[in-house]
Design an enzyme around this catalytic site. Sequence first.
Site, PDB file in Angstrom:
ATOM      1  N   SER A 243       0.690  -1.253  -0.070  1.00  0.00           N
ATOM      2  CA  SER A 243      -0.068  -0.048  -0.121  1.00  0.00           C
ATOM      3  C   SER A 243       0.841   1.225  -0.065  1.00  0.00           C
ATOM      4  O   SER A 243       1.965   1.164   0.289  1.00  0.00           O
ATOM      5  CB  SER A 243      -0.794   0.048   1.238  1.00  0.00           C
ATOM      6  OG  SER A 243      -0.109   0.023   2.502  1.00  0.00           O
ATOM      7  N   LYS A 244       0.320   2.333  -0.270  1.00  0.00           N
ATOM      8  CA  LYS A 244       1.071   3.598  -0.019  1.00  0.00           C
ATOM      9  C   LYS A 244       1.938   3.789   1.034  1.00  0.00           C
ATOM     10  O   LYS A 244       2.843   4.424   1.387  1.00  0.00           O
ATOM     11  CB  LYS A 244      -0.017   4.857  -0.277  1.00  0.00           C
ATOM     12  CG  LYS A 244      -0.526   5.026  -1.718  1.00  0.00           C
ATOM     13  CD  LYS A 244      -1.442   6.184  -2.042  1.00  0.00           C
ATOM     14  CE  LYS A 244      -1.933   6.025  -3.387  1.00  0.00           C
ATOM     15  NZ  LYS A 244      -2.798   7.338  -3.603  1.00  0.00           N
ATOM     16  N   ARG A 245       1.170   3.103   2.426  1.00  0.00           N
ATOM     17  CA  ARG A 245       1.863   3.418   3.570  1.00  0.00           C
ATOM     18  C   ARG A 245       2.817   2.186   4.028  1.00  0.00           C
ATOM     19  O   ARG A 245       3.679   2.348   4.795  1.00  0.00           O
ATOM     20  CB  ARG A 245       0.587   3.495   4.560  1.00  0.00           C
ATOM     21  CG  ARG A 245      -0.151   4.703   4.653  1.00  0.00           C
ATOM     22  CD  ARG A 245      -0.889   4.711   5.843  1.00  0.00           C
ATOM     23  NE  ARG A 245      -1.731   5.681   6.058  1.00  0.00           N
ATOM     24  CZ  ARG A 245      -2.891   5.960   5.355  1.00  0.00           C
ATOM     25  NH1 ARG A 245      -3.420   4.998   4.757  1.00  0.00           N
ATOM     26  NH2 ARG A 245      -3.481   7.173   5.555  1.00  0.00           N
TER      27      ARG A 245
END
Length: 465
Positions: A243-245
């Site tokens: 994910s982006k995180r």
Amino acid sequence: MTVRTRFAPSPTGFLHIGGARTALFSWAYARRHGGTFILRIEDTDVARSTSEAVQAILDGMQWLGLAHDEGPFYQMQRMERYKAVIGEMLAAGTAYHCYTSKEELDALRAAQESRKEKPRYDGRWRPEAGKTLPTPPSGVPPVVRFRNPTAGVVAWDDQVKGRIEFANSELDDFIIARADGTPTYNFCVVVDDRDMNITHVIRGDDHVNNTPRQINLLQALAAPVPQYAHLSMILGDDGQKLSKRHGAVSVMQYDEDGYLPEAVLNYLARLGWSHGDEEVFSMEQFVQWFDLDHITASAAQFNTGKLNWLNAHYLKLAEPQRLAGEATRRLALQGVAVVGGPDVASVAALFRDRVGNLNELADAIHPFFVAPQPTTELRAQHLTEAALKGLSALYERLSTCAWQATELGQAVKQTAAESGLKMPQLAIPLRVALLGLPQSPSIDAVLEVMGRERVLARLAAVLPA
């Protein structure tokens, strides 16, 4: 039916690898069927959307070579269209005004949770036959809610996950326009998909829960329902959801890290889809083979090692002139100019099967354009009295011999023999003198591409005065 697919990213961050795979599959499906691929920027989240993120998406798509046929369309430029459709729905009775305050909704949620019920809007402002609605409070701008069906199920045959059904009783009357008049995500998507005649929606499986709401909206608008294909999540090397995180980096980071776009595309194509045992293929082949039937419903795991292997493979096939441009750009970032140096393409060709990425290539050819500074250890180990004597004799021979790899290789061999040295005893000191390194591609090839003038100048720099 003309196939029409779309890639609809939200510009709240960079284009990451999961989004790039969605774009690739949508693009390939349209190309496979002679259809149209549309790029749509879903920028209604004004607080989080940025122009920088929009540009990052466009840059990433361009770098990958995923050209769109229509667009990019921006939802913020379609506000009047959304408001018009909301007006039509209010007039048709498929939507209604709701004046429930935030405090009332919070109290409703708390009461439902205390009874261990699923929190949901209770339809207090929903018009029904024989029902008396409260008097609208003065000065309170209402939201607009969709009048979702209360009976039956909403179902679709997902092209990846199979049959999926939701009971309408589980779906409440969700908001399609906020109190300030701005439309919500699910509503905008539906209007766009209808207006753009989207036939196939290929997207991540985090959208599965949005799909029944969108189907009901489409049916309320008497619009065709697209085919849906929800792609499984991507796990990182560590097995955690990408994910982006967590682990997902910008597509343009792969460019910065020295990957070729065709390697990234080839890898993405195999991330959850397969064509037999084929691992390496062109985008032309991918388009010819691509279908939705062979997309796996299980999570795909990212494997950096395999991506690196593919990148090395494509580097070997790349045209030297193209590699020269990539290496020159990277050397310029290091403050190294190639003007006046050896032919960059010829130097790059020496290393393309010895490096794993473009950054390694730039590092490898760097010594051809910057005079070497051999370390004290290398000088002591390799530039011995005997080696320097051999290099001095080689200097004289190289001053007059034909400058072709075959002749140059023969010159090194003859000089080594006449100096009583084995080939490595002369070739390694020669590499140290020319490149500041004990290893390189074939020494005759190195000499040829470096050129007589530069070779003699670098030899003179290490020889006794």
